[in-house]
Design a protein around this motif. Sequence first.
Motif: not given
Length: 242
Positions: A44-53
């Motif tokens: 929500a804050e950054f527009g994307s998130v990294e999950v397991a690369g």
Amino acid sequence: MSQVHLPRILALWSAPRCRSTAFFRMMAERGDFQLLHEPFSYLAEFGSVEVAGERIGSEPDLLAAIRRLAAEQPLFFKDTTDERYPGVLADTGFLREARHTFIVRDPVETIASYYAINPEVKIHQIGFEAQYELFQRIWEITGERPVVVDAGDLVAAPEQTVKAYCDALSLPYVAEALSWNEGSRGEWAPSEKWHKDVSNSRGFEAKSGGDRVDVRNHPVLASYLEHHLPFYRELSSHRLGA
């Protein structure tokens, strides 16, 4: 450690500043779960998130990534409800298949703590309204009242409170996990400024907030307290040991 009794997905939903990162730190010390730190909040804050690369850009994709990870090994994630997550609320399968738990704290303390870091905080970001909506939704979908921990109990009686949490979820109780070495962790690097107290801690500790704003007498924050207090009180009425 045996994983026979571990839920495939274990979630801790927290209003901001409820000591949820300290709880996350304890879960990391256990060593029997994969860990995700605030994936929905980061999305929500950054527009994307990294999950397991993998770079994830939507709630449905994030839910799918969590399921994929959990298929390999039990997964614990904690997240904050300073935003509302419509994708989570709409995914009834996820609400059923994950074990959802909650942590709350007196909003007088959480609001003052939030304001000390971000004086521009908005009323919805205090988080108890969205947290209560999610709690009610999960209870409605599963027919089972979710487990609730109060951060005040966690600090006052950590062993008793964590043991009650583990008992409620049929988790092995790991006494050694209630203490850890000081230091930051990579999982919370994107939001490091919010977690300094945990990085400087060795366990569940009450930090001094004597120099913080008087929420009850603040011209804006008092209205935030009035709005969120009923949601906190309802959630806290279901806390372990209540």
